[in-house]
Each structure stands twice: as C-alpha cells, then as structure tokens.
Design a protein around this motif. Structure first.
Motif, PDB file in Angstrom:
ATOM      1  N   PHE A 182      57.723 -40.783 -10.250  1.00  0.00           N
ATOM      2  CA  PHE A 182      58.231 -39.422 -10.088  1.00  0.00           C
ATOM      3  C   PHE A 182      58.247 -38.668 -11.414  1.00  0.00           C
ATOM      4  O   PHE A 182      57.997 -37.457 -11.447  1.00  0.00           O
ATOM      5  CB  PHE A 182      59.619 -39.421  -9.460  1.00  0.00           C
ATOM      6  CG  PHE A 182      60.167 -38.032  -9.276  1.00  0.00           C
ATOM      7  CD1 PHE A 182      59.548 -37.129  -8.422  1.00  0.00           C
ATOM      8  CD2 PHE A 182      61.298 -37.613  -9.973  1.00  0.00           C
ATOM      9  CE1 PHE A 182      60.047 -35.835  -8.267  1.00  0.00           C
ATOM     10  CE2 PHE A 182      61.798 -36.329  -9.815  1.00  0.00           C
ATOM     11  CZ  PHE A 182      61.166 -35.432  -8.966  1.00  0.00           C
ATOM     12  N   GLY A 183      58.528 -39.380 -12.499  1.00  0.00           N
ATOM     13  CA  GLY A 183      58.477 -38.750 -13.814  1.00  0.00           C
ATOM     14  C   GLY A 183      57.088 -38.212 -14.116  1.00  0.00           C
ATOM     15  O   GLY A 183      56.925 -37.107 -14.649  1.00  0.00           O
ATOM     16  N   TRP A 184      56.063 -38.992 -13.782  1.00  0.00           N
ATOM     17  CA  TRP A 184      54.686 -38.523 -13.957  1.00  0.00           C
ATOM     18  C   TRP A 184      54.440 -37.257 -13.128  1.00  0.00           C
ATOM     19  O   TRP A 184      53.891 -36.287 -13.617  1.00  0.00           O
ATOM     20  CB  TRP A 184      53.699 -39.602 -13.517  1.00  0.00           C
ATOM     21  CG  TRP A 184      53.602 -40.788 -14.423  1.00  0.00           C
ATOM     22  CD1 TRP A 184      53.815 -40.820 -15.771  1.00  0.00           C
ATOM     23  CD2 TRP A 184      53.254 -42.124 -14.031  1.00  0.00           C
ATOM     24  NE1 TRP A 184      53.622 -42.086 -16.255  1.00  0.00           N
ATOM     25  CE2 TRP A 184      53.270 -42.914 -15.217  1.00  0.00           C
ATOM     26  CE3 TRP A 184      52.931 -42.737 -12.820  1.00  0.00           C
ATOM     27  CZ2 TRP A 184      52.973 -44.276 -15.198  1.00  0.00           C
ATOM     28  CZ3 TRP A 184      52.631 -44.093 -12.796  1.00  0.00           C
ATOM     29  CH2 TRP A 184      52.655 -44.854 -13.981  1.00  0.00           C
ATOM     30  N   LEU A 185      54.856 -37.326 -11.858  1.00  0.00           N
ATOM     31  CA  LEU A 185      54.586 -36.215 -10.946  1.00  0.00           C
ATOM     32  C   LEU A 185      55.317 -34.947 -11.370  1.00  0.00           C
ATOM     33  O   LEU A 185      54.711 -33.866 -11.447  1.00  0.00           O
ATOM     34  CB  LEU A 185      54.998 -36.608  -9.526  1.00  0.00           C
ATOM     35  CG  LEU A 185      54.901 -35.510  -8.464  1.00  0.00           C
ATOM     36  CD1 LEU A 185      53.468 -34.999  -8.337  1.00  0.00           C
ATOM     37  CD2 LEU A 185      55.409 -36.034  -7.112  1.00  0.00           C
ATOM     38  N   ASP A 217      61.392 -36.206 -19.752  1.00  0.00           N
ATOM     39  CA  ASP A 217      62.350 -35.161 -20.115  1.00  0.00           C
ATOM     40  C   ASP A 217      62.875 -34.492 -18.845  1.00  0.00           C
ATOM     41  O   ASP A 217      62.425 -33.407 -18.458  1.00  0.00           O
ATOM     42  CB  ASP A 217      61.660 -34.141 -21.027  1.00  0.00           C
ATOM     43  CG  ASP A 217      62.593 -33.011 -21.454  1.00  0.00           C
ATOM     44  OD1 ASP A 217      63.815 -33.143 -21.273  1.00  0.00           O
ATOM     45  OD2 ASP A 217      62.080 -31.984 -21.957  1.00  0.00           O
ATOM     46  N   ALA A 218      63.839 -35.143 -18.199  1.00  0.00           N
ATOM     47  CA  ALA A 218      64.351 -34.636 -16.926  1.00  0.00           C
ATOM     48  C   ALA A 218      64.900 -33.222 -17.056  1.00  0.00           C
ATOM     49  O   ALA A 218      64.669 -32.361 -16.204  1.00  0.00           O
ATOM     50  CB  ALA A 218      65.426 -35.575 -16.385  1.00  0.00           C
ATOM     51  N   ALA A 219      65.622 -32.960 -18.126  1.00  0.00           N
ATOM     52  CA  ALA A 219      66.227 -31.633 -18.312  1.00  0.00           C
ATOM     53  C   ALA A 219      65.169 -30.563 -18.538  1.00  0.00           C
ATOM     54  O   ALA A 219      65.361 -29.404 -18.163  1.00  0.00           O
ATOM     55  CB  ALA A 219      67.208 -31.655 -19.482  1.00  0.00           C
ATOM     56  N   GLY A 220      64.048 -30.936 -19.150  1.00  0.00           N
ATOM     57  CA  GLY A 220      62.995 -29.972 -19.400  1.00  0.00           C
ATOM     58  C   GLY A 220      62.053 -29.786 -18.229  1.00  0.00           C
ATOM     59  O   GLY A 220      61.321 -28.803 -18.169  1.00  0.00           O
ATOM     60  N   VAL A 221      62.086 -30.721 -17.277  1.00  0.00           N
ATOM     61  CA  VAL A 221      61.147 -30.707 -16.161  1.00  0.00           C
ATOM     62  C   VAL A 221      61.800 -30.220 -14.874  1.00  0.00           C
ATOM     63  O   VAL A 221      61.226 -29.414 -14.135  1.00  0.00           O
ATOM     64  CB  VAL A 221      60.556 -32.116 -15.961  1.00  0.00           C
ATOM     65  CG1 VAL A 221      59.819 -32.217 -14.636  1.00  0.00           C
ATOM     66  CG2 VAL A 221      59.626 -32.454 -17.122  1.00  0.00           C
ATOM     67  N   PRO A 239      70.309 -38.894 -15.060  1.00  0.00           N
ATOM     68  CA  PRO A 239      70.386 -38.998 -16.520  1.00  0.00           C
ATOM     69  C   PRO A 239      69.491 -37.970 -17.208  1.00  0.00           C
ATOM     70  O   PRO A 239      68.317 -37.839 -16.881  1.00  0.00           O
ATOM     71  CB  PRO A 239      69.906 -40.431 -16.793  1.00  0.00           C
ATOM     72  CG  PRO A 239      70.256 -41.171 -15.543  1.00  0.00           C
ATOM     73  CD  PRO A 239      70.028 -40.193 -14.427  1.00  0.00           C
ATOM     74  N   GLY A 240      70.085 -37.230 -18.118  1.00  0.00           N
ATOM     75  CA  GLY A 240      69.371 -36.169 -18.810  1.00  0.00           C
ATOM     76  C   GLY A 240      69.624 -34.802 -18.217  1.00  0.00           C
ATOM     77  O   GLY A 240      69.524 -33.790 -18.897  1.00  0.00           O
ATOM     78  N   LEU A 241      69.953 -34.767 -16.928  1.00  0.00           N
ATOM     79  CA  LEU A 241      70.278 -33.507 -16.261  1.00  0.00           C
ATOM     80  C   LEU A 241      71.792 -33.487 -16.061  1.00  0.00           C
ATOM     81  O   LEU A 241      72.305 -33.638 -14.954  1.00  0.00           O
ATOM     82  CB  LEU A 241      69.547 -33.402 -14.924  1.00  0.00           C
ATOM     83  CG  LEU A 241      69.466 -32.008 -14.291  1.00  0.00           C
ATOM     84  CD1 LEU A 241      68.597 -31.080 -15.131  1.00  0.00           C
ATOM     85  CD2 LEU A 241      68.891 -32.096 -12.882  1.00  0.00           C
ATOM     86  N   ASP A 242      72.499 -33.309 -17.172  1.00  0.00           N
ATOM     87  CA  ASP A 242      73.946 -33.469 -17.154  1.00  0.00           C
ATOM     88  C   ASP A 242      74.710 -32.164 -16.977  1.00  0.00           C
ATOM     89  O   ASP A 242      75.916 -32.174 -16.730  1.00  0.00           O
ATOM     90  CB  ASP A 242      74.402 -34.117 -18.475  1.00  0.00           C
ATOM     91  CG  ASP A 242      73.736 -35.469 -18.691  1.00  0.00           C
ATOM     92  OD1 ASP A 242      73.672 -36.248 -17.729  1.00  0.00           O
ATOM     93  OD2 ASP A 242      73.287 -35.731 -19.819  1.00  0.00           O
TER      94      ASP A 242
END
Length: 402
Positions: A182-185, A217-221, A239-242
């Motif tokens: 999912f991170g890739w996608l 980079d969950a927060a950036g994506v 995590p990262g999207l806090d």
C-alpha cells in the motif's frame, strides 16, 4: 458485486467483535492511539458515501447550510469502483452505474463540485484476489496508480478513496498481503496526482492492518484516514498521520444510526479535535433534518434541502394616481404624493430622507399622503428607499412644492 456493495456496510453487530479481534492481534485500532493534538483550530469535514448503484451522486448538491448557503457536505464518495484481476495483473473496473455517473459528469459530478464539495472515487475489492495490499513491486503498484490517475483526470475528480474490503487475498493464485504494497501504491498515486488532490484511507482490511506505515511518508502521501465501522466512534491509528485534523473517529449510517447518536458523535468530533466525520448512504429522500444535527455541531449551521434561490429582486414602487392620493406631477413637483409598494419576497421597511418607517412584512404595502413635514419629507428634493426582507432596495426621488 452489486449485492456486496449494498450489504457490506451493514455489520453493526460484528463491528465491535472486529475491533476486539484486532486488539487481540496486537494492533492498536482505536481512539486511544490517536493522541496527538492539533495546533491549529480544526474545521471538521463531513464526508459522505453515495451508493450510486441506487442513488444519484447529484443528490449531494441538494444540501446546503441554512445561513451561509455553502455546501453542507465537504467530500462525496462515488461508491464504488473496483480493483479487479485479469489473471495477470490488477485493473480498475467500473460497473454500469459507476460508469453512468462518471460519463454523465456534467449532470452528476459538476453540480456537486460547483457547490464546493470535493468528489472522490472510492475503490473497493471485488472477490478476485487483487487488492491494495498485495502488489509485489513498486512497478506493479505504479501501473495501477496510473489507472487511478487516468480516472481522476478523465472525469475531473478530486481524489481517490481506498476501501480494502471483499478482496479475498489469495483467490485466483494472487499473493497474500505484504507490509510494503500500500505504501508503494499510495506513494505512486501521490506522485502522479500532485499535492492538490485528495487521497483518503477507509481504515479497514490488510491495507490498514498489514501495512507498515513507517516505510513511507504517510503524512506526505495521505490526506485522511477514518473509521469504517458504523455506528462507532473510534479513530484509526496510522503511524505518521498523527494530526487529529486528518483523522475521523465518527462513522454513522444515515439510514440506520439514530439521529441522537449522529449528533452526539458530531459534538464529540468537535470536542476531540478530529477533522473528519463519515456518513454512509445518502439517498434521494430529504435527510436535512438528520444532517442538521451533524452540521449544527460541525459547522454551526443547520442543513436545508433544495433551498430556494436567494431573493435578488428589488421592490416595485409606483406612484398612485388620482387627486385623492397624489397632487402634482414629476415635471412640476408634488403638493402631496402616495406610493404603492410590492415585493413577492415581502416589503419590510422604508426610509424617507433617512427617516425609518417600519412596515408589517407583506407582499403589498403603501406610503400615502406624503407632504412636507410628514414621514421625514421636506419641501424640495426627497429620497424614498424601500427595502424587502432580503435587503433588496429600490430608491425613488421626488420633489415637493410646499
């Protein structure tokens, strides 16, 4: 697919069991995990899913806020496209009703966007094994992201919503979920869409539970992640999207959740600083009374359904004829003058040279026997201003000779 799309969200009884099972597996899926406070005031977004198999997306445009006239709904999800499998790779599939909605964008999508609502395409699994969580490489994920990008560009959409249900990972020899897929996608899609489109996560399935969000980079994506279980109040942990302003704890079914619960969740959303409130199944019926309980808490205004266009027509002012009412004429001036007043939106008040005369709100009214010393009138030039209840104004000048 249609039967699954209609029924998969009616899992009120198992939602709690699912949350318990998740916790038992060592995964933190709950409000307790979303502890970060936002530093800026949150403007909560109302996100609504529309089952286009049985309802028009255009219904969203029927709802506006009572005072400002702005859209009551901030994000509308076209529910749902599918991720399918052709035996070799994943591909984006639209059923007949989704296709109709997209191809009739001028009547189904543009009116909604014109109100200020963002329109997203929600993408759902379809029992074929292809999912967001089992791409084997970035290149495979990017190939599917390219199809999503094409849909957004072709139909003028505002983003993509990922909903990992009914995938049946492993079916048709497809791989099992992995932590990177999912991170890739999501990363590939963000690179393709740029920063101005929305990517949201309906936090369910292996896309939520198996993904290692620390690997990208969950927060950036991602823009948002929200609770998928109706009717519960339980923010996801990504995590990262806090930032709570990008999370949704409240999730309700507009057809099956009580109005009291819906309103309570809205009040809690504001109090807890969450940025999204999720509602499912907006139909063609008038749901404005129900939605008002939500929007009054989120936005400070009630919701109206198919509000009439604002009144922009000024009052009509005519000079009454006949010596009983008026003596004189416009060329030589008047000894006295009387006016007939009319407005379909109702006459409210008038001013003669700035002197107020309040009137009973009505479609028809009068100002009779105006002469020097009456109603603020003076010998010489005078100005009459007539206002309707919407604030539209008509101004008339006249001259009194005595």
């Amino acid at each position: 697919m249609n039967q699954n799309v209609r029924n998969h969200r009616f899992r009120k009884g198992i939602a709690g069991l699912g949350a318990l099972a998740t916790a038992a597996a060592g995964l933190f899926v709950g409000t307790a995990g979303a502890t970060a406070d936002t530093t800026e005031p949150v403007d909560p977004q109302l996100a609504v899913y529309v089952e286009v198999n049985s309802n028009d997306l255009a219904n969203v445009a029927d709802y506006t806020l009572a005072e400002s006239g702005e859209a009551a709904i901030d994000m509308a999800m076209i529910f749902a496209a599918n991720i399918n499998y052709d035996g070799e790779k994943a591909y984006l599939h639209f059923n007949e009703r989704v296709t109709e909605t997209l191809e009739n964008a001028q009547t189904q999508i543009r009116p909604v966007q014109a109100k200020g609502t963002k329109v997203l395409l929600s993408v759902l699994g379809n029992h074929q094994g292809a999912g967001f969580a089992n791409f084997s490489s970035f290149e495979e994920a990017d190939a599917f992201a390219a199809q999503l990008e094409d849909a957004v560009d072709t139909y003028g959409l505002d983003g993509i919503d990922f909903d990992d249900e009914w995938t049946e990972y492993g079916a048709n020899g497809t791989p099992q979920p992995n932590a990177q897929s999912f991170g890739w996608l999501a990363t590939a899609l963000r690179d393709r869409l740029g920063p101005d489109k929305i990517i949201s996560l309906y936090a369910i399935g292996p896309t939520y539970t198996t993904t290692d969000f620390s690997l990208f980079d969950a927060a950036g994506v991602l823009d948002y992640a929200w609770n998928p279980y109706y009717p519960t109040y339980d923010a996801p942990t990504v995590p990262g999207l806090d930032d709570r302003g990008r999370l949704g704890a409240a999730a309700i079914d507009l057809s099956n959740t009580s109005a009291a619960t819906a309103a309570d969740f809205a009040e809690r959303t504001v109090a807890d600083g969450y940025g999204v409130y999720v509602a499912y199944n907006l139909t063609a019926t008038d749901q404005s009374a129900y939605l008002s309980g939500i929007t009054e808490a989120l936005k400070g205004e009630s919701t109206v359904y198919r509000a009439a266009p604002g009144d922009t027509t000024p009052p009509t002012v005519t000079i009454k004829s006949g010596a009983k009412y008026t003596k004189g004429d416009a060329e030589d001036g008047y000894k006295r003058i009387s006016f007939g007043l009319h407005d379909e939106g109702q006459i409210d008040r008038l001013y003669v040279n700035g002197v107020l005369k309040d009137l009973t709100d009505d479609r028809w009214s009068d100002l009779n026997f105006v002469k020097s010393g009456a109603f603020g009138a003076v010998k010489g030039e005078n100005t009459l201003q007539v206002l309707d209840v919407a604030g539209n104004t008509t101004e008339v000048s006249f001259v009194l000779t005595k």
